[in-house]
Design a protein around this motif. Structure first.
Motif, PDB file in Angstrom:
ATOM      1  N   THR A 129     -15.770   4.949  -8.070  1.00  0.00           N
ATOM      2  CA  THR A 129     -14.711   4.916  -9.079  1.00  0.00           C
ATOM      3  C   THR A 129     -15.125   3.972 -10.195  1.00  0.00           C
ATOM      4  O   THR A 129     -15.303   2.772  -9.967  1.00  0.00           O
ATOM      5  CB  THR A 129     -13.380   4.476  -8.462  1.00  0.00           C
TER       6      THR A 129
ATOM      7  N   ARG B 133       0.836  -1.205   0.000  1.00  0.00           N
ATOM      8  CA  ARG B 133       0.000   0.000   0.000  1.00  0.00           C
ATOM      9  C   ARG B 133       0.872   1.258   0.000  1.00  0.00           C
ATOM     10  O   ARG B 133       0.607   2.204  -0.755  1.00  0.00           O
ATOM     11  CB  ARG B 133      -0.930  -0.028   1.218  1.00  0.00           C
TER      12      ARG B 133
ATOM     13  N   ALA C 210      -8.754  -3.635  -3.129  1.00  0.00           N
ATOM     14  CA  ALA C 210      -8.271  -2.406  -2.503  1.00  0.00           C
ATOM     15  C   ALA C 210      -7.506  -2.750  -1.228  1.00  0.00           C
ATOM     16  O   ALA C 210      -7.621  -3.847  -0.680  1.00  0.00           O
ATOM     17  CB  ALA C 210      -9.438  -1.469  -2.192  1.00  0.00           C
TER      18      ALA C 210
ATOM     19  N   THR D 141      -5.365   7.638  -8.058  1.00  0.00           N
ATOM     20  CA  THR D 141      -4.993   7.584  -6.641  1.00  0.00           C
ATOM     21  C   THR D 141      -4.533   8.950  -6.150  1.00  0.00           C
ATOM     22  O   THR D 141      -4.908   9.386  -5.049  1.00  0.00           O
ATOM     23  CB  THR D 141      -3.892   6.538  -6.419  1.00  0.00           C
TER      24      THR D 141
ATOM     25  N   THR E 127     -10.538  -1.638  -9.911  1.00  0.00           N
ATOM     26  CA  THR E 127     -11.243  -1.577  -8.631  1.00  0.00           C
ATOM     27  C   THR E 127     -11.620  -2.981  -8.169  1.00  0.00           C
ATOM     28  O   THR E 127     -12.541  -3.159  -7.376  1.00  0.00           O
ATOM     29  CB  THR E 127     -12.510  -0.697  -8.730  1.00  0.00           C
TER      30      THR E 127
ATOM     31  N   TRP F 284     -13.678   6.963   1.291  1.00  0.00           N
ATOM     32  CA  TRP F 284     -12.250   7.006   1.025  1.00  0.00           C
ATOM     33  C   TRP F 284     -11.452   7.654   2.149  1.00  0.00           C
ATOM     34  O   TRP F 284     -11.932   8.524   2.868  1.00  0.00           O
ATOM     35  CB  TRP F 284     -11.979   7.750  -0.287  1.00  0.00           C
TER      36      TRP F 284
ATOM     37  N   ALA G 212       1.836   6.949  -6.859  1.00  0.00           N
ATOM     38  CA  ALA G 212       0.888   8.002  -7.199  1.00  0.00           C
ATOM     39  C   ALA G 212       1.506   9.386  -6.983  1.00  0.00           C
ATOM     40  O   ALA G 212       1.283  10.312  -7.784  1.00  0.00           O
ATOM     41  CB  ALA G 212      -0.379   7.846  -6.366  1.00  0.00           C
TER      42      ALA G 212
ATOM     43  N   LEU H 159      -4.542   3.982 -12.594  1.00  0.00           N
ATOM     44  CA  LEU H 159      -4.749   4.016 -11.142  1.00  0.00           C
ATOM     45  C   LEU H 159      -3.792   4.965 -10.431  1.00  0.00           C
ATOM     46  O   LEU H 159      -4.155   5.555  -9.407  1.00  0.00           O
ATOM     47  CB  LEU H 159      -4.610   2.616 -10.550  1.00  0.00           C
ATOM     48  N   ASP H 160      -2.570   5.135 -10.944  1.00  0.00           N
ATOM     49  CA  ASP H 160      -1.645   6.064 -10.289  1.00  0.00           C
ATOM     50  C   ASP H 160      -2.207   7.484 -10.330  1.00  0.00           C
ATOM     51  O   ASP H 160      -2.141   8.220  -9.340  1.00  0.00           O
ATOM     52  CB  ASP H 160      -0.272   6.022 -10.968  1.00  0.00           C
TER      53      ASP H 160
ATOM     54  N   VAL I 113      -5.724   2.581  -1.220  1.00  0.00           N
ATOM     55  CA  VAL I 113      -5.346   2.444  -2.633  1.00  0.00           C
ATOM     56  C   VAL I 113      -6.156   1.318  -3.260  1.00  0.00           C
ATOM     57  O   VAL I 113      -6.532   0.354  -2.581  1.00  0.00           O
ATOM     58  CB  VAL I 113      -3.841   2.131  -2.833  1.00  0.00           C
ATOM     59  N   TYR I 114      -6.414   1.459  -4.553  1.00  0.00           N
ATOM     60  CA  TYR I 114      -6.854   0.325  -5.355  1.00  0.00           C
ATOM     61  C   TYR I 114      -5.610  -0.382  -5.876  1.00  0.00           C
ATOM     62  O   TYR I 114      -4.627   0.262  -6.259  1.00  0.00           O
ATOM     63  CB  TYR I 114      -7.719   0.776  -6.526  1.00  0.00           C
TER      64      TYR I 114
ATOM     65  N   LEU J  80       1.057   4.177  -2.952  1.00  0.00           N
ATOM     66  CA  LEU J  80       0.845   5.591  -2.656  1.00  0.00           C
ATOM     67  C   LEU J  80       2.030   6.428  -3.130  1.00  0.00           C
ATOM     68  O   LEU J  80       1.856   7.542  -3.654  1.00  0.00           O
ATOM     69  CB  LEU J  80       0.618   5.783  -1.156  1.00  0.00           C
TER      70      LEU J  80
END
Length: 351
Positions: free
Chosen positions: A142, A30, A264, A128, A261, A251, A37, A124-125, A256-257, A34
């Motif tokens: 989402t 996770r 998560a 996020t 989706t 959220w 992102a 997704l980046d 994070v996904y 992050l």
């Protein structure tokens, strides 16, 4: 110095008990996602940012789109009617007017990038990062632009009622089955008019042939089946697309996904079923509108939608050559009550 029985001087000591290692590894996954992102935020350029208008308690929708001008009018209309207050979108290099449709909508904020969709974890980046900035504390939906979210009583009980019930039930997420919709006939033979309900032409779905298992260590559900599994992946069903998603989440900026989706982190967000029945919805998947052959030819060339794109060449070629998903066993879509009767969604304790 005396040695302790059973240990050598150089024997490593375990840092964590074996049952804690999976949780430790997921925590680091996770954090790594992050951080990705955070790095990829530089690829995003704001087109129009209206997020100052987002009020506390607003329900937000996040999406990453490319050349979806045909679907967007009804997609936005449908989810506004459900109760989405603001849309936060990433336009990934559209050339068909998608960016203008989004920028002209007063309840939409838009960022643009021409960077690789595949190398950004299929968007997704970017999503996020925007969820870190704007989604914290909000219920967030989402979606892809070819997904229409429905759930028991959706016509009369909008999203604020649904999310209030989820809050009171102590649930931070809600699952949905992606249901591939298709026409009665060849995919290219039924024209779609932009702005109309796509389920008027995508009238059928597969009611059976679904398989389900729970994956570890994240505890997410892995559902496969439907028309794509039987038509394109019958020889290798394990390659068929994953159909279970967790699209609605209260959220937190630390969430994070992991894979679209479908799953998560933290792990508890994937607890969308328990020993009894939980409230679940469906994502009516409108991928198979006319024009699918042209889009498939483009995606076959771009190779941006699958990690191992070469494995899906035959899938795209069949769509390019023309395909018919409808069979004598296809089921006509008749609304959420019909889906519930078939066991594809559930109202759980939601009345």
């Amino acid at each position: 110095m005396a040695r302790r029985a059973g240990l050598t001087a150089n024997a490593p000591r375990p840092l964590l008990p074996p049952d804690l290692w999976p949780a430790y590894r997921l925590r680091w996954m996770r954090r790594r996602l992050l951080l990705r992102a955070l790095r990829k935020r530089r690829q995003l350029t704001p087109v129009i940012d209206r997020t100052d208008a987002i009020q506390p308690g607003a329900i937000l929708m996040f999406l990453c789109v490319r050349n979806e001008a045909v679907r967007l009018p009804f997609f936005l209309q449908h989810h506004r009617a459900l109760g989405v207050d603001h849309v936060i979108a990433v336009d990934n290099g559209s050339t068909d007017g998608t960016a203008q449709i989004l920028a002209d909508a007063p309840d939409v904020s838009v960022w643009r990038t021409d960077a690789s969709y595949r190398l950004s974890r299929f968007g997704l980046d970017w999503i996020t990062w925007l969820m870190i900035q704007h989604g914290h504390g909000h219920w967030c939906l989402t979606l892809d632009a070819d997904e229409l979210f429905v759930y028991p009583n959706w016509q009369t009980r909008p999203l604020p009622a649904l999310t209030d019930w989820l809050d009171r039930s102590g649930r931070a997420s809600m699952g949905a089955l992606m249901l591939d919709m298709y026409p009665e006939g060849a995919l290219e033979d039924v024209p779609y008019i932009a702005g109309t309900d796509p389920t008027q032409v995508l009238t059928h779905f597969d009611a059976g042939n679904y398989v389900i298992q729970r994956q570890q260590p994240m505890g997410n559900l892995w559902v496969q089946g439907g028309p794509r599994a039987r038509k394109f992946f019958a020889a290798e069903p394990r390659r068929a697309p994953t159909l279970q998603k967790v699209p609605l989440v209260r959220w937190n900026r630390r969430y994070v996904y992991v894979n679209s989706t479908h799953a998560a982190l933290p792990r508890h967000l994937n607890d969308i079923y328990d020993d009894g029945e939980c409230l679940t919805g469906a994502l009516l998947h409108t991928k198979f509108l006319d024009g699918i052959a042209e889009r498939s030819a483009e995606e076959l060339k771009r190779r941006e939608h699958f990690a191992n794109a070469a494995l899906y060449d035959d899938y795209y070629r069949q769509l390019i050559d023309g395909a018919t998903l409808h069979t004598s066993r296809s089921t006509r879509y008749r609304g959420w009550r019909h889906l519930e009767a078939l066991g594809l969604i559930s109202r759980g304790g939601w009345l």
